[in-house]
Design an enzyme around this catalytic site. Structure first.
Site, PDB file in Angstrom:
ATOM      1  N   ALA A 237      -1.134 -42.631 -17.036  1.00 42.36           N
ATOM      2  CA  ALA A 237      -0.183 -41.373 -16.399  1.00 42.36           C
ATOM      3  C   ALA A 237      -1.374 -40.584 -16.596  1.00 42.36           C
ATOM      4  O   ALA A 237      -2.527 -40.379 -16.358  1.00 42.36           O
ATOM      5  CB  ALA A 237       0.442 -41.558 -18.344  1.00 42.36           C
ATOM      6  N   HIS A 238      -0.698 -39.408 -15.696  1.00 42.50           N
ATOM      7  CA  HIS A 238      -1.246 -38.121 -15.744  1.00 42.50           C
ATOM      8  C   HIS A 238      -2.198 -37.467 -16.430  1.00 42.50           C
ATOM      9  O   HIS A 238      -2.060 -37.224 -17.515  1.00 42.50           O
ATOM     10  CB  HIS A 238      -0.174 -37.174 -15.104  1.00 42.50           C
ATOM     11  N   ASN A 239      -3.363 -36.601 -15.659  1.00 41.01           N
ATOM     12  CA  ASN A 239      -4.452 -36.162 -15.916  1.00 41.01           C
ATOM     13  C   ASN A 239      -5.429 -36.862 -17.196  1.00 41.01           C
ATOM     14  O   ASN A 239      -5.909 -36.623 -17.980  1.00 41.01           O
ATOM     15  CB  ASN A 239      -3.251 -35.160 -17.232  1.00 41.01           C
TER      16      ASN A 239
END
Length: 367
Positions: A237-239
């Site tokens: 997922a993001h980050n």
């Protein structure tokens, strides 16, 4: 292609034991090898399998003994067998150099030396493709993407805008890098998407399996460290910040803003919650559910994931539950029997006391 045992031994720098003139037609693992085949065993643990095989030759370790077939002794049988397999299969099909006429390439894109760009490839504005890159049919490289040298994109790989690949990165079919992260805010009873303004960066020598998805960061980069190998069907997922030389096995899901150190191993179907940090060299077991930070070097198992030694204790305890249940039932029955017997004794004692009281009362009246 056919080769003698002697010629294959020269290829891998091995020592021939037995008849070196035996002709080899194919190379197969020991479980499927037959007459005319060469196979391999890495150590004495697999000697029984080899002795049951009808293969006419084998690549073995330096001290391995077998008088029933020709042997090629080498220090590293696995590596030598790979070289033999490639030799017997013949030269690999050369990549077609050049840019296919059915591709779509922006005039502002920069493509390095000796490219191989297949049909229906799309390369967006201001994208930069390094030397000797291979982009197979249907690959999509968005605006502003950068790829280092010797990268390979298999069919239908999608690089969203701004994605950065280092040198020698391989991305397998159907994978999507840089898709929007799963971020929403609740406003007036509706889920409103949070803008995803970052990108994805993949370090040198990384490999990403088929149908994997890695989301762009919200404001900065989601990063995959150099040398990391990611299996098929993985979601990052993001980050997230994935360290160097990680091994991430199929169907793993890693939630947003998670960090892993270097040389972390995450086994199949494990799930990692968001904002978790996993230290260097940690191992997350298959199907584990990681809910909190993991120290460096720790081995985690179970749901929720706990250190391996604790999980083994829990598993052992669970296996003993039927036995413990039987013991508890027996103890309960024994207690019940004891209590029943004790109550009977108490009732008898009360009756005796009542009889004694009646007798004493009669004596007083008669007196």
């Amino acid at each position: 292609m056919h080769h003698s045992v002697d010629s294959l031994a020269r290829l891998v720098g091995g020592e021939v034991v037995g008849d070196g003139s035996v002709v080899i037609t194919a190379a197969r693992p020991v479980s499927g090898a037959g007459p005319g085949d060469i196979t391999f065993v890495e150590d004495d643990r697999h000697a029984r399998q080899l002795r049951q095989s009808s293969a006419c030759a084998a690549v073995v370790g330096l001290s391995f003994e077998d008088r029933t077939r020709s042997l090629i002794r080498v220090a590293k049988p696995f590596d030598a067998f790979i070289a033999i397999v490639e030799c017997l299969r013949g030269p690999a099909h050369a990549w077609p150099l050049g840019i296919h006429s059915y591709s779509s390439i922006s005039p502002s894109a920069a493509i390095g030396r000796a490219p191989s760009v297949g049909p229906f490839v799309t390369i967006g504005d201001h994208a930069v493709i390094g030397d000797r890159c291979r982009l197979m049919s249907g690959a999509f490289v968005g605006d502003g993407c950068r790829m280092g040298s010797d990268c390979v994109l298999y069919p239908h790989v999608v690089l969203y805008s701004g994605t950065v690949l280092g040198d020698r990165v391989t991305v397998h079919a159907g994978t999507v890098l840089g898709g929007h992260g799963f971020g929403y805010r609740s406003q007036q009873g509706a889920h409103v998407k949070t803008p995803q303004l970052g990108h994805v960066e993949v370090g040198d020598d990384a490999e990403i399996g088929a149908n994997t998805t890695i989301d762009r960061g919200t404001f900065h980069a989601t990063r995959i460290g150099a040398g990391t190998k990611i299996d098929n069907l993985v979601q990052i997922a993001h980050n997230c910040q994935i360290g160097r030389h990680n091994l991430i096995v199929g169907q793993v899901g890693i939630a947003g803003s998670t960090r892993t150190g270097d040389y972390v191993v995450i086994a199949g179907q494990a799930g990692i919650r968001d904002h978790v940090t996993i230290g260097d060299g940690a191992v997350i077991g298959a199907m584990a559910g990681v809910m909190k930070d993991v120290p460096a070097g720790e081995r985690m198992l179970g749901i929720p994931a706990t250190p391996e030694r604790e999980q083994y204790w829990l598993v052992a305890a669970v296996h003993k539950l039927p036995e413990l249940r039987d013991k508890v039932k027996k103890l309960a029955k024994h207690v019940e029997e004891l209590e029943t017997g004790r109550l009977a004794e108490l009732r008898a004692a009360v009756l005796r006391m009542e009889q004694q009281l009646d007798e004493n009362a009669q004596k007083r009246r008669s007196a």
